[in-house]
Design a protein around this motif. Structure first.
Motif, PDB file in Angstrom:
ATOM      1  N   GLU A  82       0.788  -1.063  -0.024  1.00  0.00           N
ATOM      2  CA  GLU A  82       0.011   0.059   0.128  1.00  0.00           C
ATOM      3  C   GLU A  82       0.889   1.336  -0.010  1.00  0.00           C
ATOM      4  O   GLU A  82       1.892   1.341   0.747  1.00  0.00           O
ATOM      5  CB  GLU A  82      -0.983   0.022   1.291  1.00  0.00           C
ATOM      6  N   VAL A  83       0.329   2.266  -0.867  1.00  0.00           N
ATOM      7  CA  VAL A  83       1.125   3.552  -0.758  1.00  0.00           C
ATOM      8  C   VAL A  83       0.249   4.483  -0.973  1.00  0.00           C
ATOM      9  O   VAL A  83      -0.763   4.407  -1.648  1.00  0.00           O
ATOM     10  CB  VAL A  83       2.072   3.629  -1.938  1.00  0.00           C
ATOM     11  N   GLY A  93      20.753   0.967  -4.253  1.00  0.00           N
ATOM     12  CA  GLY A  93      21.445   2.224  -4.607  1.00  0.00           C
ATOM     13  C   GLY A  93      20.689   3.257  -5.415  1.00  0.00           C
ATOM     14  O   GLY A  93      21.013   4.102  -5.588  1.00  0.00           O
ATOM     15  N   SER A  94      19.695   2.852  -6.135  1.00  0.00           N
ATOM     16  CA  SER A  94      18.911   3.762  -7.059  1.00  0.00           C
ATOM     17  C   SER A  94      17.602   4.052  -6.410  1.00  0.00           C
ATOM     18  O   SER A  94      16.862   3.368  -5.926  1.00  0.00           O
ATOM     19  CB  SER A  94      18.566   2.859  -8.432  1.00  0.00           C
ATOM     20  N   SER A  95      17.289   5.510  -6.693  1.00  0.00           N
ATOM     21  CA  SER A  95      16.203   5.839  -5.952  1.00  0.00           C
ATOM     22  C   SER A  95      15.034   5.971  -7.099  1.00  0.00           C
ATOM     23  O   SER A  95      15.195   6.224  -8.233  1.00  0.00           O
ATOM     24  CB  SER A  95      16.343   7.311  -5.757  1.00  0.00           C
ATOM     25  N   GLN A  96      13.736   5.742  -6.579  1.00  0.00           N
ATOM     26  CA  GLN A  96      12.777   5.632  -7.581  1.00  0.00           C
ATOM     27  C   GLN A  96      11.461   5.725  -6.572  1.00  0.00           C
ATOM     28  O   GLN A  96      11.595   5.596  -5.425  1.00  0.00           O
ATOM     29  CB  GLN A  96      12.462   4.322  -8.073  1.00  0.00           C
ATOM     30  N   THR A  97      10.414   6.062  -7.561  1.00  0.00           N
ATOM     31  CA  THR A  97       9.177   6.013  -6.621  1.00  0.00           C
ATOM     32  C   THR A  97       8.630   5.008  -6.393  1.00  0.00           C
ATOM     33  O   THR A  97       8.363   4.010  -7.157  1.00  0.00           O
ATOM     34  CB  THR A  97       8.058   6.897  -7.609  1.00  0.00           C
ATOM     35  N   ALA A  98       8.182   4.776  -5.070  1.00  0.00           N
ATOM     36  CA  ALA A  98       7.542   3.626  -4.522  1.00  0.00           C
ATOM     37  C   ALA A  98       6.292   3.415  -5.014  1.00  0.00           C
ATOM     38  O   ALA A  98       5.408   4.053  -5.306  1.00  0.00           O
ATOM     39  CB  ALA A  98       7.569   3.697  -2.887  1.00  0.00           C
ATOM     40  N   ALA A  99       5.996   1.901  -5.686  1.00  0.00           N
ATOM     41  CA  ALA A  99       4.894   1.484  -6.033  1.00  0.00           C
ATOM     42  C   ALA A  99       4.393   0.163  -5.496  1.00  0.00           C
ATOM     43  O   ALA A  99       5.358  -0.682  -4.937  1.00  0.00           O
ATOM     44  CB  ALA A  99       4.912   1.513  -7.484  1.00  0.00           C
ATOM     45  N   SER A 100       3.202  -0.104  -5.419  1.00  0.00           N
ATOM     46  CA  SER A 100       2.667  -1.608  -5.322  1.00  0.00           C
ATOM     47  C   SER A 100       3.442  -2.614  -5.802  1.00  0.00           C
ATOM     48  O   SER A 100       4.015  -2.890  -6.972  1.00  0.00           O
ATOM     49  CB  SER A 100       1.147  -1.690  -5.455  1.00  0.00           C
ATOM     50  N   LYS A 101       3.742  -3.735  -5.030  1.00  0.00           N
ATOM     51  CA  LYS A 101       4.672  -4.916  -5.478  1.00  0.00           C
ATOM     52  C   LYS A 101       6.180  -4.546  -5.695  1.00  0.00           C
ATOM     53  O   LYS A 101       7.020  -5.521  -6.010  1.00  0.00           O
ATOM     54  CB  LYS A 101       4.060  -5.326  -6.765  1.00  0.00           C
ATOM     55  N   LEU A 102       6.641  -3.348  -5.366  1.00  0.00           N
ATOM     56  CA  LEU A 102       8.054  -3.159  -5.327  1.00  0.00           C
ATOM     57  C   LEU A 102       8.721  -4.060  -3.990  1.00  0.00           C
ATOM     58  O   LEU A 102       7.948  -4.190  -2.976  1.00  0.00           O
ATOM     59  CB  LEU A 102       8.494  -1.610  -4.951  1.00  0.00           C
ATOM     60  N   LYS A 103       9.854  -4.450  -4.148  1.00  0.00           N
ATOM     61  CA  LYS A 103      10.342  -5.536  -3.255  1.00  0.00           C
ATOM     62  C   LYS A 103      11.815  -4.749  -2.664  1.00  0.00           C
ATOM     63  O   LYS A 103      12.574  -4.496  -3.583  1.00  0.00           O
ATOM     64  CB  LYS A 103      10.572  -6.792  -3.747  1.00  0.00           C
ATOM     65  N   PRO A 114       4.947  14.381   3.678  1.00  0.00           N
ATOM     66  CA  PRO A 114       4.076  14.815   4.577  1.00  0.00           C
ATOM     67  C   PRO A 114       2.724  14.272   4.053  1.00  0.00           C
ATOM     68  O   PRO A 114       2.351  13.962   2.834  1.00  0.00           O
ATOM     69  CB  PRO A 114       3.851  16.322   4.198  1.00  0.00           C
ATOM     70  N   GLN A 115       1.793  13.706   5.175  1.00  0.00           N
ATOM     71  CA  GLN A 115       0.670  13.131   4.690  1.00  0.00           C
ATOM     72  C   GLN A 115       0.626  11.996   3.692  1.00  0.00           C
ATOM     73  O   GLN A 115      -0.176  11.701   2.904  1.00  0.00           O
ATOM     74  CB  GLN A 115      -0.368  14.083   4.151  1.00  0.00           C
ATOM     75  N   SER A 116       1.755  11.190   3.764  1.00  0.00           N
ATOM     76  CA  SER A 116       1.989  10.164   3.040  1.00  0.00           C
ATOM     77  C   SER A 116       2.183   8.871   3.789  1.00  0.00           C
ATOM     78  O   SER A 116       2.757   8.929   4.999  1.00  0.00           O
ATOM     79  CB  SER A 116       3.412  10.122   2.122  1.00  0.00           C
ATOM     80  N   TYR A 117       2.156   7.656   3.143  1.00  0.00           N
ATOM     81  CA  TYR A 117       2.521   6.488   3.962  1.00  0.00           C
ATOM     82  C   TYR A 117       2.891   5.305   3.132  1.00  0.00           C
ATOM     83  O   TYR A 117       2.590   5.407   1.779  1.00  0.00           O
ATOM     84  CB  TYR A 117       1.244   6.176   4.886  1.00  0.00           C
ATOM     85  N   VAL A 118       3.552   4.338   3.631  1.00  0.00           N
ATOM     86  CA  VAL A 118       3.642   3.218   2.923  1.00  0.00           C
ATOM     87  C   VAL A 118       3.756   1.891   3.796  1.00  0.00           C
ATOM     88  O   VAL A 118       4.069   1.938   5.079  1.00  0.00           O
ATOM     89  CB  VAL A 118       5.090   3.203   2.083  1.00  0.00           C
ATOM     90  N   THR A 119       2.985   0.758   3.422  1.00  0.00           N
ATOM     91  CA  THR A 119       2.901  -0.456   3.967  1.00  0.00           C
ATOM     92  C   THR A 119       3.670  -1.719   3.328  1.00  0.00           C
ATOM     93  O   THR A 119       3.624  -1.777   2.213  1.00  0.00           O
ATOM     94  CB  THR A 119       1.213  -0.914   4.225  1.00  0.00           C
TER      95      THR A 119
END
Length: 389
Positions: A82-83, A93-103, A114-119
Motif C-alpha cells: 500500500e502506498v 542504490g537507485s532512487s525511485q518512486t515507491a509503487a505496489s509490488k516493489l520488493k 507529508p501526509q504520505s505512508y507506505v505499508t
C-alpha cells in the motif's frame, strides 16, 4: 480265459494306468510351471509399480523441495502493498518512486513525505506501517531453515508500527533500532519513533512483550501498553500509552491484520518447508542456503565472516588512543569508519549488530554471533578473537 490273453490284458491295463499317471504328472508339472509363471508375473508387475511409485515420489519430492527453496526468498524481501502520497524508495542504490509490488531487501530504504505512508509485508505475513515524514532502512532480513527469522530495521526519522505474522516463529527476533535505542520483540507489535533534531527515541509495546535498551542502558522489559523514552543514549521507562496513542496504534494494527489474511500459508507451503528442512544437510553441502547459493552462503563461510569482522573492529579500536567508553552495537557511531565499511562488517553478524560491548578500566570486550544455522558466538578483546563455547 487263456493264460496268454490274461497276461496281455493285465499288461494293457498297466500300460493304460502308466499313461494316465504320466498325463497326470505332465499336467501337474504344467500346473506348477503355470503357478510359478503367475508368481513371476505378479512379482514383475509389482516391481514395475514400485519403481514407478518411487520415481513419482522422488520427482514430487524434488519439485516440492525446489519450490520450497524458491519460496524461501520471500523471507528476504519486504513487499510494498500500500502506498499513499509521496513515497520514495532506494533499491540497490537507485532512487525511485515507491509503487505496489516493489520488493525491498537489505540496505534498501523507504521515505515518506507529508501526509504520505507506505505499508510493507514480508513472507510470513508480518507487516510494517511507515508513517508520514519518516525514513525506514532495512538493515537485515534473515531466515534459517530451523524456522527462525532475524530482522533488523532502522528508523532514521519519523515512526513505524510493526506486527509479526502468524508464521513468524517462536524463536524469531525482530529488532527495530534508532540511532539511540533498540527495541527487541518476538511475537507481537511495536511502534518505534525517532526525532533526529532532538535525538529523541520512543518505543511503544503494543502487543506481546519487548525489551528496550541503548548502548548505555541494559535491556529492560516492556509489557503491552507500556513505553520507553530516550534522549540520545539515556533511556528510561515512559509509562503507559495515553488514549490518543492507543487509538492510533489500534487503527494501525487493524490495517496490518487485514493484510495478513490473504497471506496465510497453505498446506502445500507447510509441506514444502518441512521437506526443505529435511533436505537441509544435503542442500548445505551443496551450498544452497536460504536466500543464497555458493560458498558465501555456507555455515563455514558465515562463521569466518563473523570472525574476520570482529578482527577488523578490534583493529579499529586498537588504532584509537583510548577504547571508547560506549560503543553503539548497531551503528558503530564511536568508531572512525566509513558507512560502507560499517554496513559490510555488520552484515556478518546475527541481527546485523554486535551482541554487546563492555569496557572496564582499560580492558574492553566485543561479543557477536555469526549468521546462519550454527549461530557461533565470538568474543574479541585486545588479546585477539576467539569462539565462545
Amino acid at each position: 480265459m487263456p493264460a496268454g490273453k490274461s497276461g496281455r490284458g493285465s499288461g494293457d491295463m498297466q500300460s493304460a494306468i502308466a499313461q494316465v499317471k504320466a498325463q497326470q504328472d505332465r499336467a501337474a508339472r504344467r500346473g506348477k510351471r503355470s503357478g510359478r509363471q503367475k508368481v513371476h508375473d505378479v512379482k514383475v508387475y509389482a516391481k514395475d509399480w514400485i519403481i514407478k511409485l518411487v520415481t513419482v515420489a522422488l520427482v514430487a519430492w524434488l519439485i516440492l523441495t525446489i519450490d520450497g527453496v524458491r519460496r524461501e526468498y520471500a523471507d528476504f524481501r519486504a513487499e510494498v502493498v500500500e502506498v499513499g502520497g509521496q513515497v520514495q524508495a532506494t533499491v540497490g542504490g537507485s532512487s525511485q518512486t515507491a509503487a505496489s509490488k516493489l520488493k525491498l531487501s537489505d540496505g534498501d530504504t523507504v521515505t515518506t513525505g507529508p501526509q504520505s505512508y507506505v505499508t510493507l509485508v514480508l513472507g510470513d505475513g508480518s507487516g510494517i506501517a511507515v508513517e508520514p515524514n519518516s525514513e525506514l532502512s532495512i538493515r537485515l532480513l534473515e531466515y534459517a531453515r530451523s524456522g527462525r527469522r532475524d530482522r533488523s530495521l532502522l528508523v532514521v526519522s519519523g515512526a513505524v508500527t510493526s506486527l509479526t505474522g502468524p508464521q513468524f516463529g517462536a524463536e524469531s527476533v525482530l529488532n527495530i533500532v534508532t540511532p539511540g535505542v533498540r527495541a527487541t520483540g518476538r511475537a507481537g507489535a511495536l511502534r518505534v519513533s525517532y526525532d533526529p533534531q532532538s535525538k529523541t527515541s520512543m518505543v511503544q509495546c503494543l502487543e506481546g512483550t519487548a525489551r528496550a535498551s541503548s548502548p548505555a542502558v541494559a535491556p529492560f522489559q516492556l509489557g503491552p501498553g507500556l513505553s520507553a523514552r530516550a534522549q540520545g543514549y539515556v533511556l528510561n521507562p515512559g509509562g503507559a500509552l495515553d488514549a490518543a496513542s492507543k487509538a492510533s496504534a489500534d487503527a494501525a494494527l487493524a490495517q496490518l491484520r487485514g493484510l495478513q489474511e490473504p497471506r496465510n500459508p497453505s498446506g502445500l507451503t507447510d509441506t514444502e518447508r518441512s521437506l526443505v528442512r529435511l533436505a537441509d544437510p544435503l542442500l548445505s553441502i551443496l551450498g544452497i542456503a536460504p536466500g543464497g547459493w555458493g560458498y558465501d552462503a555456507m555455515a563455514a563461510a558465515r562463521r569466518s565472516a563473523a570472525q574476520k569482522g570482529l578482527e577488523t573492529l578490534r583493529t579499529h579500536i586498537a588504532e584509537q588512543q583510548q577504547p571508547p567508553e560506549v560503543l553503539n552495537p548497531w551503528t558503530l557511531e564511536e568508531l572512525r569508519m566509513d558507512d560502507a565499511e560499517k554496513r559490510r562488517l555488520m552484515s556478518a553478524f546475527l541481527g546485523g549488530m554486535l551482541d554487546g560491548y563492555v569496557k572496564q578500566g582499560n580492558e574492553w570486550r566485543l561479543e557477536a554471533t555469526s549468521r546462519g544455522n550454527k549461530h557461533t558466538r565470538w568474543m574479541a578483546t585486545e588479546a585477539g578473537v576467539r569462539a565462545v563455547e
